[in-house]
Write a protein that holds these residues in place. Structure first.
Motif, PDB file in Angstrom:
ATOM      1  N   THR B  47       0.829  -1.210   0.000  1.00 30.05           N
ATOM      2  CA  THR B  47       0.000   0.000   0.000  1.00 30.05           C
ATOM      3  C   THR B  47       0.861   1.256   0.000  1.00 30.05           C
ATOM      4  O   THR B  47       0.594   2.219  -0.730  1.00 30.05           O
ATOM      5  CB  THR B  47      -0.929  -0.004   1.232  1.00 30.05           C
ATOM      6  OG1 THR B  47      -1.819  -1.114   1.128  1.00 30.05           O
ATOM      7  CG2 THR B  47      -1.730   1.276   1.325  1.00 30.05           C
ATOM      8  N   GLU B  94      -7.399   0.891  -0.713  1.00 31.54           N
ATOM      9  CA  GLU B  94      -7.692  -0.372  -0.034  1.00 31.54           C
ATOM     10  C   GLU B  94      -8.988  -0.258   0.772  1.00 31.54           C
ATOM     11  O   GLU B  94      -9.872  -1.080   0.655  1.00 31.54           O
ATOM     12  CB  GLU B  94      -6.497  -0.661   0.891  1.00 31.54           C
ATOM     13  CG  GLU B  94      -6.487  -2.001   1.551  1.00 31.54           C
ATOM     14  CD  GLU B  94      -5.179  -2.201   2.321  1.00 31.54           C
ATOM     15  OE1 GLU B  94      -4.301  -1.316   2.283  1.00 31.54           O
ATOM     16  OE2 GLU B  94      -5.050  -3.250   2.959  1.00 31.54           O
ATOM     17  N   ASP B 169      -5.738  -1.141  -5.073  1.00 33.53           N
ATOM     18  CA  ASP B 169      -5.192  -1.753  -3.865  1.00 33.53           C
ATOM     19  C   ASP B 169      -6.156  -2.826  -3.377  1.00 33.53           C
ATOM     20  O   ASP B 169      -7.256  -2.507  -2.936  1.00 33.53           O
ATOM     21  CB  ASP B 169      -4.976  -0.670  -2.792  1.00 33.53           C
ATOM     22  CG  ASP B 169      -3.976  -1.109  -1.735  1.00 33.53           C
ATOM     23  OD1 ASP B 169      -3.644  -2.308  -1.699  1.00 33.53           O
ATOM     24  OD2 ASP B 169      -3.532  -0.251  -0.951  1.00 33.53           O
ATOM     25  N   GLU B 170      -5.721  -4.074  -3.469  1.00 31.31           N
ATOM     26  CA  GLU B 170      -6.501  -5.208  -2.959  1.00 31.31           C
ATOM     27  C   GLU B 170      -7.862  -5.348  -3.634  1.00 31.31           C
ATOM     28  O   GLU B 170      -8.906  -5.138  -3.011  1.00 31.31           O
ATOM     29  CB  GLU B 170      -6.709  -5.076  -1.440  1.00 31.31           C
ATOM     30  CG  GLU B 170      -5.436  -4.838  -0.670  1.00 31.31           C
ATOM     31  CD  GLU B 170      -4.786  -6.107  -0.148  1.00 31.31           C
ATOM     32  OE1 GLU B 170      -5.220  -7.206  -0.565  1.00 31.31           O
ATOM     33  OE2 GLU B 170      -3.838  -5.996   0.638  1.00 31.31           O
TER      34      GLU B 170
HETATM   35 MG   LIG Z   1      -2.142  -2.658   2.088  1.00 32.17          MG
END
Ligand SMILES: [Mg+2]
Ligand SMILES: Nc1ncnc2c1ncn2[C@@H]1O[C@H](COP(=O)(O)OP(=O)(O)OP(=O)(O)O)[C@@H](O)[C@H]1O
Lengths: 291, 269
Positions: B47, B94, B169-170
């Motif tokens: 991140t 995220e 992110d993710e």
């Molecule tokens: Mg992360």
């Protein structure tokens, strides 16, 4: 009795016009602007200065002073509050307190400590209109009422439908995501400070037309803070209702108990509110309802 | 220089609060049209790296203290997020990827865009077409959406900004496998349609390797391993550590140590 009602509504409108400024800045940046009262007072002094040094008519002078206040608000953000962005909220609030004290000092130095009457300088007519059989409302009070209604309608419209208003709400909810969406946080915050100072100054300007201006005008601004908080600091509807509640309590106390209570009542309400419902009447509902 | 990479990071260090060094010496690149994945355990610095690219705000108390981040010839180190978005990089973060109190359409239209009004409208329509679940909930508040719908909106709202490179992110975090598969399929279609490049952070290596042309494995704030899809699939240690091929727990510190030994064997690509 009818006169009391009129007084409550006029005082409520004054508080509401001022309170909208607390709410706007809080909503957009989570900062409590405790210099709002002084900025409102500064608006009245700007009117005084305009009246003494420029040859505008009454309307022109009011408009000029209000527009100057818009600029002042933006400058306060750019030169002062901008450096607080990203600092702890407490630091920002303390900064506004210090700034308010600075403004008081500055205004005494510039305009002295005596009472001034920009309304007289501008020869604003002192008219009043009858309401029903036994009540009256002054021309200035009517203007305050109208300005408050227009300001609230404009703010509602902006926050609800305006591109920049939606961006302001976005910044208040999540500044990081707003920045990542391409929104310049500084622009939004400066805009919020400008609008908030503008509406606050309008209140100061209009009040000063009737009662004049001195350092004590800032106190009215501070009394509007409980009004904003009672309603829930992030809600315009709340600010409006809170203003009416505080105004009603104040007018009732003056009428039935003692005029000496006038400056105390709002803060008594504030303390009671902080003890029982610190998020205000609309503070939580706001989370669900938007605007 | 049409074949110069779109994004190049060289020797990037990021420090939080003046003391915590979260990543060190990160070097990676994304070519035009490429899908690149970043893999790694919790706290590995994935991140942080994405955020270094997309920009920190004051509240993050983070700084790029060394190295360069260059996008289309422009240096991005320590620029503000809105400036970076304007250059053509958007990020779907995220957490907190939508504005919960704004409606779906408000979320889609709140951001300034690099696109013309017509292009913007076309992209909005495309997002609603690819994610019909969003179209159906246009006027409801984003806070009421399911996790999968939030992810769709988080991505869709950024597509409307008109990015050339999208950071996600993710993608699969907290989503059911079926939803994840659908999201992947849609995202790849959108990417082809718009000619996007993607840089993805993933915990789920299977997802990453399904999409990515190239992958980097992070470990303790550094790049432990990198390679193309074939290399990643073929690597026995990757299989064991990140694809769940091996016995026992994954992503713990011992495994990370093992990955470092892998780097010793393979060199850095
Ligand atoms: Mg992360
Ligand atoms: N705001 C912060 N302040 C201080 N340290 C931070 C901050 N954010 C992250 N870190 C630290 O930086 C390191 C890398 O964190 P990062 O969030 O980049 O990891 P990650 O690979 O994304 O992990 P995850 O898979 O759990 O999301 C961690 O050690 C973390 O504790």
């Amino acid at each position: 009795m009818l006169q009391l009602l009129v007084n409550v509504i006029v005082l409520g409108a004054i508080y509401a016009l001022i309170a909208s400024g607390y709410v706007l800045i809080y909503r957009v940046s989570r900062v409590l602007n405790l210099a709002h009262g002084e900025l409102m007072m500064l608006g009245a002094y700007l009117l005084l200065q305009t009246a003494t040094s420029l040859a505008f008519g009454a309307t022109g002078a009011v408009a000029f002073a209000a527009l100057m206040s818009l600029l002042v608000g933006a400058l306060v953000y750019v030169f002062l509050m901008r450096w607080m962005t990203g600092q702890a909220v407490l630091a920002a609030v303390l900064t506004t307190i210090s700034f308010g004290i600075f403004l008081r000092g500055l205004s005494v130095l510039t305009w002295g400590s005596q009472h001034h009457y920009p309304g007289k300088l501008l020869s604003v007519p002192n008219v009043s209109f009858p309401i029903g059989a036994s009540a009256f409302i002054s021309g200035v009070s009517l203007a305050i009422l109208a300005v408050t209604i227009v300001s609230y309608a404009a703010l509602f419209g902006l926050l609800r439908f305006g591109r920049w208003g939606v961006r302001m709400r976005a910044c208040g909810q999540n500044p990081l995501l707003a920045a990542q969406s391409g929104i310049n946080l500084h622009t939004i915050y400066a805009l919020a400070w400008a609008i908030s100072t503008f509406t606050g100054a309008l209140a100061g300007i209009l009040v000063s037309l009737e009662t004049g201006v001195s350092g004590s005008l800032a106190l009215i601004g501070l009394k509007a803070f409980p009004a904003a908080l009672v309603g829930g600091l992030d809600s315009l509807v709340g600010a409006m209702l809170g203003s009416l509640i505080v105004a009603a309590a104040e007018v009732a106390a003056i009428q039935y108990v003692s005029p000496l209570l006038a400056d105390v009542i709002p803060f008594v309400i504030l303390i009671v509110m902080l003890a029982f419902r610190p998020w205000g009447f609309f503070g939580t509902r706001e989370e669900l309802d938007r605007v | 220089m049409t074949d110069a990479p779109l994004l190049v990071l060289q020797g990037v260090d990021v420090v939080y609060k003046h003391v915590v060094r979260a990543v060190r010496g990160i070097a990676l690149e994304v070519k035009r049209g490429q899908v690149v994945a970043i893999l790694g355990a919790n706290g590995a610095g994935k991140t942080t790296t994405l955020r270094a690219i997309s920009g920190f705000i004051g509240l993050d108390h983070a700084r790029v203290t060394a190295g360069t981040i260059v996008f289309k010839g422009e240096h991005l180190e320590n620029r503000l997020p809105h400036q970076i978005t304007r250059l053509g990089i958007s990020i779907t973060p995220e957490r907190d990827k939508v504005f919960p109190n704004l409606t779906v359409s408000e979320n889609m239209s709140v951001a300034p865009s690099r696109l013309t009004n017509a292009e913007r409208k076309r992209t909005t329509d495309m997002v609603f077409q690819f994610f019909p679940a969003l179209a159906a909930r246009r006027n409801s508040e984003a806070g009421l959406l399911s996790g999968g719908e939030r992810q769709m909106l988080g991505i869709g709202a950024k597509l409307v900004c008109g990015p050339e490179l999208l950071l996600v992110d993710e993608l699969s975090l907290g989503l059911a496998p079926l939803i994840t598969q659908e999201l992947i399929a849609r995202l790849m279609q959108i990417k082809d349609e718009l000619g996007l490049s993607l840089l993805l952070v993933e915990q789920n290596a299977a997802v990453a390797l399904q999409m990515a042309d190239y992958a980097y494995v992070f470990e303790n704030g550094e790049i432990a391993l990198e390679g193309d899809r074939a290399m990643m699939r073929g690597n026995r240690h990757i299989q064991e550590l990140y694809l769940g091929g091996g016995a026992g727990g994954r992503r713990n510190y011992r495994d990370a140590r093992a990955a470092r030994e892998v780097r010793g064997q393979h060199g850095r690509a």
